[in-house]
Design a protein around this motif. Sequence first.
Motif, PDB file in Angstrom:
ATOM      1  N   GLU A 158      17.264  74.706   9.483  1.00 18.84           N
ATOM      2  CA  GLU A 158      17.869  73.373   9.528  1.00 18.84           C
ATOM      3  C   GLU A 158      18.216  73.039  10.968  1.00 18.84           C
ATOM      4  O   GLU A 158      18.185  73.902  11.846  1.00 18.84           O
ATOM      5  CB  GLU A 158      19.147  73.365   8.690  1.00 18.84           C
ATOM      6  CG  GLU A 158      20.170  74.392   9.157  1.00 18.84           C
ATOM      7  CD  GLU A 158      21.222  74.703   8.098  1.00 18.84           C
ATOM      8  OE1 GLU A 158      22.366  74.300   8.288  1.00 18.84           O
ATOM      9  OE2 GLU A 158      20.875  75.345   7.092  1.00 18.84           O
ATOM     10  N   CYS A 159      18.538  71.797  11.227  1.00 20.81           N
ATOM     11  CA  CYS A 159      18.949  71.401  12.570  1.00 20.81           C
ATOM     12  C   CYS A 159      20.262  72.101  12.899  1.00 20.81           C
ATOM     13  O   CYS A 159      21.272  71.856  12.266  1.00 20.81           O
ATOM     14  CB  CYS A 159      19.145  69.892  12.663  1.00 20.81           C
ATOM     15  SG  CYS A 159      19.526  69.372  14.343  1.00 20.81           S
ATOM     16  N   LEU A 185      14.358  72.442  14.763  1.00 19.46           N
ATOM     17  CA  LEU A 185      15.086  71.191  14.982  1.00 19.46           C
ATOM     18  C   LEU A 185      16.297  71.483  15.846  1.00 19.46           C
ATOM     19  O   LEU A 185      17.079  72.385  15.537  1.00 19.46           O
ATOM     20  CB  LEU A 185      15.566  70.617  13.650  1.00 19.46           C
ATOM     21  CG  LEU A 185      14.495  69.980  12.763  1.00 19.46           C
ATOM     22  CD1 LEU A 185      15.124  69.558  11.441  1.00 19.46           C
ATOM     23  CD2 LEU A 185      13.883  68.771  13.460  1.00 19.46           C
ATOM     24  N   ASN A 187      19.557  69.654  18.251  1.00 18.32           N
ATOM     25  CA  ASN A 187      20.300  68.452  18.565  1.00 18.32           C
ATOM     26  C   ASN A 187      20.402  68.320  20.079  1.00 18.32           C
ATOM     27  O   ASN A 187      20.908  69.207  20.755  1.00 18.32           O
ATOM     28  CB  ASN A 187      21.701  68.568  17.933  1.00 18.32           C
ATOM     29  CG  ASN A 187      22.389  67.243  17.927  1.00 18.32           C
ATOM     30  OD1 ASN A 187      22.564  66.629  18.979  1.00 18.32           O
ATOM     31  ND2 ASN A 187      22.758  66.777  16.755  1.00 18.32           N
ATOM     32  N   CYS A 191      20.560  63.426  19.195  1.00 14.71           N
ATOM     33  CA  CYS A 191      19.380  63.097  18.397  1.00 14.71           C
ATOM     34  C   CYS A 191      18.728  64.385  17.932  1.00 14.71           C
ATOM     35  O   CYS A 191      18.803  65.409  18.609  1.00 14.71           O
ATOM     36  CB  CYS A 191      18.372  62.320  19.244  1.00 14.71           C
ATOM     37  SG  CYS A 191      18.975  60.692  19.697  1.00 14.71           S
ATOM     38  N   GLU A 192      18.090  64.310  16.772  1.00 13.31           N
ATOM     39  CA  GLU A 192      17.314  65.460  16.304  1.00 13.31           C
ATOM     40  C   GLU A 192      15.983  65.501  17.048  1.00 13.31           C
ATOM     41  O   GLU A 192      15.227  64.530  17.017  1.00 13.31           O
ATOM     42  CB  GLU A 192      17.033  65.322  14.804  1.00 13.31           C
ATOM     43  CG  GLU A 192      18.070  66.008  13.971  1.00 13.31           C
ATOM     44  CD  GLU A 192      17.629  66.223  12.526  1.00 13.31           C
ATOM     45  OE1 GLU A 192      16.447  66.016  12.212  1.00 13.31           O
ATOM     46  OE2 GLU A 192      18.493  66.610  11.719  1.00 13.31           O
TER      47      GLU A 192
END
Lengths: 249, 249
Positions: A158-159, A185, A187, A191-192
């Motif tokens: 996940e991010c 991903l 940050n 922004c992703e």
Amino acid sequence: MKQNIYDNNVFFQKYDDMRNNEKGHNANDVIEIPTIRSMLPDLTDMKILDLGCGYGENCKYFIDNGAKQVLGIDISTNMIEIAKNNNKNDKIDYKVMSMEDINKLEEKFNLVISSLAVHYVEDFDKLCKDVSNLLEKDGYFIFSQENPVGTGTILNEECNNETKIAIGNKKYYLLSNYNENGKRLVNWNNCEVIKYHRNFSYIINTLIKYFEIIELKEPIPTEQMIKQNPKYINQFDKPYFLFIKVKRK
Amino acid sequence: MKQNIYDNNVFFQKYDDMRNNEKGHNANDVIEIPTIRSMLPDLTDMKILDLGCGYGENCKYFIDNGAKQVLGIDISTNMIEIAKNNNKNDKIDYKVMSMEDINKLEEKFNLVISSLAVHYVEDFDKLCKDVSNLLEKDGYFIFSQENPVGTGTILNEECNNETKIAIGNKKYYLLSNYNENGKRLVNWNNCEVIKYHRNFSYIINTLIKYFEIIELKEPIPTEQMIKQNPKYINQFDKPYFLFIKVKRK
């Protein structure tokens, strides 16, 4: 999927502010640019393709150092607009084009260069093949990307930048995902951003299908640089850049 | 300095116990040996040199698979004694000799192999040069060593394995020393063992002075293997092995 994060205007404004506010003493200016330039061959009369040319600073440098003609491509219209304004030259063409589409180009080049963009490309094998097809015999491909040891610390679920634990002034990283190549991903500027992690063996095994390896560099900031900009201590608590120079077989 | 930790009898007894007690399901048996064997060329009629041959298991395997003659060297008399007992063969010579002294050999070989020993050698450039001089043209050098991402987490100041922090079942590592190549002291079986950490760019840049790179592998345990031996989860929470196959230029 082609990612065009630099045409997200919220992201781009923050990126542009960072580059301008720290001009002359950010990691691009003090490590990335000098290192990639230190790996260049004699540019005299060369035709050069710059993949992800950004502001066009390298394109201008190539012309100033003897190159005959430069094509700078970038997926971001924001970037190409700035390049056309700030680093305009009769011998430079700037074009909005993604690195995934370079197989559509019909010219050949003596040198293909890419500064900190290759980790945004999903299909590294296709990129290497496309670059190889665009190079004259004995032509060079010189690129920098984020270091696999660094991107290897990013989880693939996940991010999530939080794969590290800070204790005092030391940071400790998870390494259990290093050998799982693929999408990450992260940050950045709220922004992703998608990056592609590839471990060292995958990078080398892919390159040698098309190229002879000439040189690798994994530069770190000098003590002098850290004095000038203390934030490097945090940025370089894990390997950050990887530079590779290869020659078409 | 040549290190001969396997002739420290306290250390050796523990190592030998580990290899015997976990026979068939330790990292050597389930990852190291199958991976290095998967990278071998056709051995028929080859003359092979095994650097750090240990118990001589690979030497025996080479003869069983068509090699004409094998020379196994190891700095440890303990190792060579076991090799001579357990893996004796008319076509194998075992010799007490360090990897640092192979420039004294006068034969030539079609294949030089080394399983998990190269990280004990201080001068990697000299080793590569010596191996290259011992190889027939188009001869192969295939070796495994500890993965630089793994050895990069070891501090270079003092004997200290504690560069990691465990939280729950996850381990976090310091990476700030990855780009400082050189000596590392680690505690293994209650003995201080010297290893030499070299980052990826140093390894590749040195190899390409003498060799063409053919293949790299960074294997990890499969889920099946972890089921059989749960301790792999801990051992492989950072990259552990690196295998490299190169060909004499």
